[in-house]
Design a protein around this motif. Sequence first.
Motif, mmCIF file in Angstrom:
data_model
loop_
_atom_site.group_PDB
_atom_site.id
_atom_site.type_symbol
_atom_site.label_atom_id
_atom_site.label_comp_id
_atom_site.label_asym_id
_atom_site.label_seq_id
_atom_site.Cartn_x
_atom_site.Cartn_y
_atom_site.Cartn_z
ATOM 1 N N THR A 108 0.851 -1.190 0.000
ATOM 2 C CA THR A 108 0.000 0.000 0.000
ATOM 3 C C THR A 108 0.880 1.231 0.000
ATOM 4 N N THR A 109 0.367 2.270 -0.642
ATOM 5 C CA THR A 109 1.077 3.536 -0.658
ATOM 6 C C THR A 109 0.069 4.670 -0.512
ATOM 7 N N PRO A 110 0.317 5.625 0.367
ATOM 8 C CA PRO A 110 1.438 5.662 1.296
ATOM 9 C C PRO A 110 1.295 4.586 2.366
ATOM 10 N N GLY A 111 2.296 4.502 3.239
ATOM 11 C CA GLY A 111 2.284 3.544 4.329
ATOM 12 C C GLY A 111 1.324 3.965 5.428
ATOM 13 N N GLY A 112 1.122 3.067 6.374
ATOM 14 C CA GLY A 112 0.308 3.366 7.542
ATOM 15 C C GLY A 112 -0.796 2.368 7.806
ATOM 16 N N ILE A 113 -1.211 1.610 6.798
ATOM 17 C CA ILE A 113 -2.317 0.677 6.996
ATOM 18 C C ILE A 113 -1.983 -0.398 8.026
ATOM 19 N N GLU A 114 -0.683 -0.631 8.258
ATOM 20 C CA GLU A 114 -0.306 -1.645 9.234
ATOM 21 C C GLU A 114 -0.851 -1.333 10.627
ATOM 22 N N GLU A 115 -1.095 -0.060 10.914
ATOM 23 C CA GLU A 115 -1.643 0.299 12.223
ATOM 24 C C GLU A 115 -3.067 -0.218 12.395
ATOM 25 N N MET A 116 -3.843 -0.287 11.328
ATOM 26 C CA MET A 116 -5.172 -0.883 11.401
ATOM 27 C C MET A 116 -5.060 -2.370 11.738
ATOM 28 N N PHE A 117 -4.137 -3.065 11.066
ATOM 29 C CA PHE A 117 -3.942 -4.488 11.330
ATOM 30 C C PHE A 117 -3.450 -4.707 12.758
ATOM 31 N N ARG A 118 -2.551 -3.862 13.220
ATOM 32 C CA ARG A 118 -2.044 -3.996 14.588
ATOM 33 C C ARG A 118 -3.140 -3.735 15.617
ATOM 34 N N HIS A 119 -4.013 -2.797 15.324
ATOM 35 C CA HIS A 119 -5.092 -2.436 16.245
ATOM 36 C C HIS A 119 -6.073 -3.593 16.429
ATOM 37 N N ALA A 120 -6.430 -4.272 15.357
ATOM 38 C CA ALA A 120 -7.455 -5.317 15.426
ATOM 39 C C ALA A 120 -6.877 -6.724 15.552
ATOM 40 N N GLY A 121 -5.657 -6.928 15.073
ATOM 41 C CA GLY A 121 -5.060 -8.261 15.095
ATOM 42 C C GLY A 121 -4.355 -8.552 16.406
ATOM 43 N N ARG A 122 -3.666 -9.690 16.447
ATOM 44 C CA ARG A 122 -2.939 -10.099 17.645
ATOM 45 C C ARG A 122 -1.532 -10.498 17.255
ATOM 46 N N ASP A 123 -0.550 -9.857 17.892
ATOM 47 C CA ASP A 123 0.853 -10.194 17.673
ATOM 48 C C ASP A 123 1.074 -11.624 18.152
ATOM 49 N N ILE A 124 1.595 -12.494 17.297
ATOM 50 C CA ILE A 124 1.714 -13.906 17.661
ATOM 51 C C ILE A 124 2.800 -14.160 18.701
ATOM 52 N N THR A 125 3.622 -13.155 19.016
ATOM 53 C CA THR A 125 4.633 -13.356 20.063
ATOM 54 C C THR A 125 4.037 -13.190 21.458
ATOM 55 N N THR A 126 2.786 -12.747 21.549
ATOM 56 C CA THR A 126 2.119 -12.619 22.846
ATOM 57 C C THR A 126 1.260 -13.858 23.077
ATOM 58 N N PRO A 127 1.028 -14.220 24.321
ATOM 59 C CA PRO A 127 0.187 -15.394 24.588
ATOM 60 C C PRO A 127 -1.207 -15.201 23.990
ATOM 61 N N ARG A 128 -1.716 -16.266 23.391
ATOM 62 C CA ARG A 128 -3.034 -16.211 22.751
ATOM 63 C C ARG A 128 -4.104 -16.402 23.815
ATOM 64 N N PRO A 129 -4.965 -15.398 24.008
ATOM 65 C CA PRO A 129 -6.050 -15.572 24.971
ATOM 66 C C PRO A 129 -6.959 -16.723 24.544
ATOM 67 N N GLU A 130 -7.440 -17.476 25.516
ATOM 68 C CA GLU A 130 -8.337 -18.589 25.218
ATOM 69 C C GLU A 130 -9.555 -18.082 24.462
ATOM 70 N N GLY A 131 -9.897 -18.754 23.382
ATOM 71 C CA GLY A 131 -11.065 -18.381 22.596
ATOM 72 C C GLY A 131 -10.875 -17.127 21.763
ATOM 73 N N PHE A 132 -9.626 -16.686 21.557
ATOM 74 C CA PHE A 132 -9.398 -15.462 20.784
ATOM 75 C C PHE A 132 -10.012 -15.584 19.400
ATOM 76 N N GLU A 133 -10.677 -14.538 18.999
ATOM 77 C CA GLU A 133 -11.224 -14.425 17.654
ATOM 78 C C GLU A 133 -11.150 -12.957 17.277
ATOM 79 N N LEU A 134 -10.848 -12.680 16.026
ATOM 80 C CA LEU A 134 -10.815 -11.300 15.579
ATOM 81 C C LEU A 134 -12.233 -10.745 15.678
ATOM 82 N N ASN A 135 -12.431 -9.831 16.584
ATOM 83 C CA ASN A 135 -13.736 -9.280 16.903
ATOM 84 C C ASN A 135 -14.182 -8.297 15.829
ATOM 85 N N LYS A 136 -15.407 -8.460 15.315
ATOM 86 C CA LYS A 136 -15.913 -7.584 14.251
ATOM 87 C C LYS A 136 -16.009 -6.135 14.704
#
Length: 155
Positions: A108-136
């Motif tokens: 994507t150009t310009p950059g910045g969309i990664e912040e949307m993904f970071r806001h809603a997604g989950r960094d896989i280096t952190t423990p996964r909460p039980e039942g985690f699902e990407l919340n609508k």
Amino acid sequence: MTMPYLANPDQQQTLEWLGGGLLTILLDSQATEGKLTVGLFDVPKDEAPPFHLHTREDEVFVLLKGNALVWAGDECHELSEGGAIYLPRNIPHSYRITSHRADLLLITTPGGIEEMFRHAGRDITTPRPEGFELNKDRLREAASLHGNVILGPPR
């Protein structure tokens, strides 16, 4: 010759995304002085984001592996392995993976969309909460905060 920025795999962030897919942020806006974002999706069959548009970014997808249906406005097209699509900002779009798995390169150009993904997604280096699902609701909030408009459900 000096490289302005080099990101080896241990310097890249991977997020859990829709349907248990993964997004690896290869280069973010900080690394590219805001010029672009580059990411790699590894997603399962039927992964499909909501029908949406970007108000800030132009987007390119390259389907490195797999097959997908892609909607741009009212048109639906098949995208096969090695295919690419350019989606200018403000064009409603979505896709649905039709193969068992797919690898999609996102630019994507310009950059910045990664912040949307970071806001809603989950960094896989952190423990996964039980039942985690990407919340609508979290996805809708992230989209709104970062210049994206969700127009409807996945296609």
